[in-house]
Design a protein around this motif. Sequence first.
Motif: not given
Length: 159
Positions: A77-91
Motif C-alpha cells: 500500500s501507499v502507506a506501507t511504502l511511505a513508511e519504508f521510504a521514511e525508515r530507509d531514506a529511499l528518495t
Amino acid sequence: MTESVRLEPGQPAPDFTLDDQNGAPVSLSAYRGQKVVLYFYPAAMTPACTTQSCDFRDSLGSLAAAGYQVIGVSKDSVATLAEFAERDALTFPLLSDEDLTVHTLYGAWGEKNSYGRIVTGTLRSTFVIDEDGRISHTFYNTKATGHVAMLRKRLKITS
C-alpha cells in the motif's frame, strides 16, 4: 511451473500510472527521454527487499550520472511504502501496485520456487528502459543481494 508473460529487449515497455509513496500518480511515459531502471520487489521492509532497495539508494548518484532514474514497484500500500521510504531514506519513487496489474504486464507475478515449494508471488525482476520507452535489458528472478552491482556491471557504470 507455469510461466507468465516474459518481456524481451527491444519491446516497448508497457506504460502505466501508479501512486508513489506520497500518494502522487507516477506515469512511466513521464520518463520518456530518460533511461529508467524499473525493479519489482516482493515486500517493503523485509530483509532482502530492504537490502536491494538500499543498494539502489546507495547507487543513485552513479546511476543518475549515467542518465538512469530508478523506480521500485511492489504490491504494498501507499502507506506501507511511505513508511519504508521514511525508515530507509529511499528518495526515488516507490510505486504501489496492489491489484498487480503492472506486475502482470511485466511478467513479474507468477509461480516461483520458494524453499522447495511452488508459490505464487512477485518474481523479483528488473527492467532497463531506454529513452524511447523500449526495454534494453530484462532480468527475471534476480537475487536481492548483489543485484545492483551486477546491473551496474552490465550497464558499464563504474563510478
